[in-house]
Write an enzyme that holds these catalytic residues in place. Structure first.
Site, mmCIF file in Angstrom:
data_model
loop_
_atom_site.group_PDB
_atom_site.id
_atom_site.type_symbol
_atom_site.label_atom_id
_atom_site.label_comp_id
_atom_site.label_asym_id
_atom_site.label_seq_id
_atom_site.Cartn_x
_atom_site.Cartn_y
_atom_site.Cartn_z
ATOM 1 N N LEU A 64 38.801 35.124 47.877
ATOM 2 C CA LEU A 64 37.348 35.228 48.010
ATOM 3 C C LEU A 64 36.923 36.694 48.121
ATOM 4 O O LEU A 64 36.448 37.156 49.158
ATOM 5 C CB LEU A 64 36.889 34.423 49.230
ATOM 6 C CG LEU A 64 35.413 34.351 49.580
ATOM 7 C CD1 LEU A 64 34.568 33.918 48.404
ATOM 8 C CD2 LEU A 64 35.201 33.421 50.758
ATOM 9 N N PRO A 65 37.098 37.473 47.046
ATOM 10 C CA PRO A 65 36.638 38.863 47.101
ATOM 11 C C PRO A 65 35.121 38.907 47.207
ATOM 12 O O PRO A 65 34.420 38.066 46.639
ATOM 13 C CB PRO A 65 37.124 39.454 45.774
ATOM 14 C CG PRO A 65 37.345 38.294 44.876
ATOM 15 C CD PRO A 65 37.677 37.126 45.756
ATOM 16 N N HIS A 66 34.626 39.862 47.966
ATOM 17 C CA HIS A 66 33.188 39.967 48.168
ATOM 18 C C HIS A 66 32.809 41.395 48.526
ATOM 19 O O HIS A 66 33.642 42.160 49.002
ATOM 20 C CB HIS A 66 32.707 39.006 49.260
ATOM 21 C CG HIS A 66 33.428 39.171 50.555
ATOM 22 N ND1 HIS A 66 34.655 38.617 50.813
ATOM 23 C CD2 HIS A 66 33.091 39.851 51.675
ATOM 24 C CE1 HIS A 66 35.040 38.928 52.038
ATOM 25 N NE2 HIS A 66 34.111 39.684 52.582
ATOM 26 N N ALA A 67 31.547 41.716 48.256
ATOM 27 C CA ALA A 67 31.056 43.059 48.563
ATOM 28 C C ALA A 67 29.553 43.015 48.749
ATOM 29 O O ALA A 67 28.867 42.181 48.168
ATOM 30 C CB ALA A 67 31.406 44.020 47.429
#
Length: 155
Positions: A64-67
């Site tokens: 779950l990559p997020h920014a």
């Protein structure tokens, strides 16, 4: 917040052939740039910055990559199913083949956290992930993402 509020069928990507975490994030950044209008390099750098704090790989073949990006106008969701799993430095050490990526405005505290929680619930649902892995088309994956949340939310 519903999945349909943060993504469309066009936000689902299949057939990614990246053979590393870095290349995967580059491919997803390119897709995010197309949808959001945010410069691809800005998305990529923001995702890498977050990954440097600790891997967003969950385990069970999911991540779950997020920014948070100042230029984002809303929370955007993207989902990718890879052709072959890649090392993502997950908790269980298993490679990743399902990725739910979130891009949020810098000041989107509650919305960002709500989207993270919903994506997390989907990725932790082994039955939903199994169905997504078997889905024939991105339209089916999109439908499953929306249905999964309904299924998970029921008592």
């Amino acid at each position: 917040m519903k999945i349909s509020e943060i993504m469309t069928v066009d936000s689902v990507v299949t057939g990614i052939k990246a053979n590393s975490k870095r290349l995967l994030l580059q491919d997803l950044s390119k897709k995010a740039a197309e949808v959001t209008g945010i410069f691809e390099r800005t998305v990529f750098d923001s995702l890498l910055e977050r990954e440097n704090l600790g891997s967003t790989g969950f385990g069970g073949g999911t991540a779950l990559p997020h920014a948070r990006i100042p230029e984002a106008k809303q929370v955007y969701g993207f989902f990718a199913r890879l052709n072959a799993p890649v090392d993502f430095e997950t908790i269980d050490g298993k490679p990743v083949d399902l990725v739910f990526m979130l891009i949020s405005p810098e000041g989107s505290g509650a919305d960002h956290l709500t989207a993270l929680a919903q994506a997390s619930r989907i990725l932790k649902d082994e039955a939903a992930c199994a169905k997504i892995r078997q889905a024939a088309a991105k339209e089916e994956i999109y439908a499953l993402l929306n249905l999964s949340l309904i299924h998970i939310s029921e008592p």
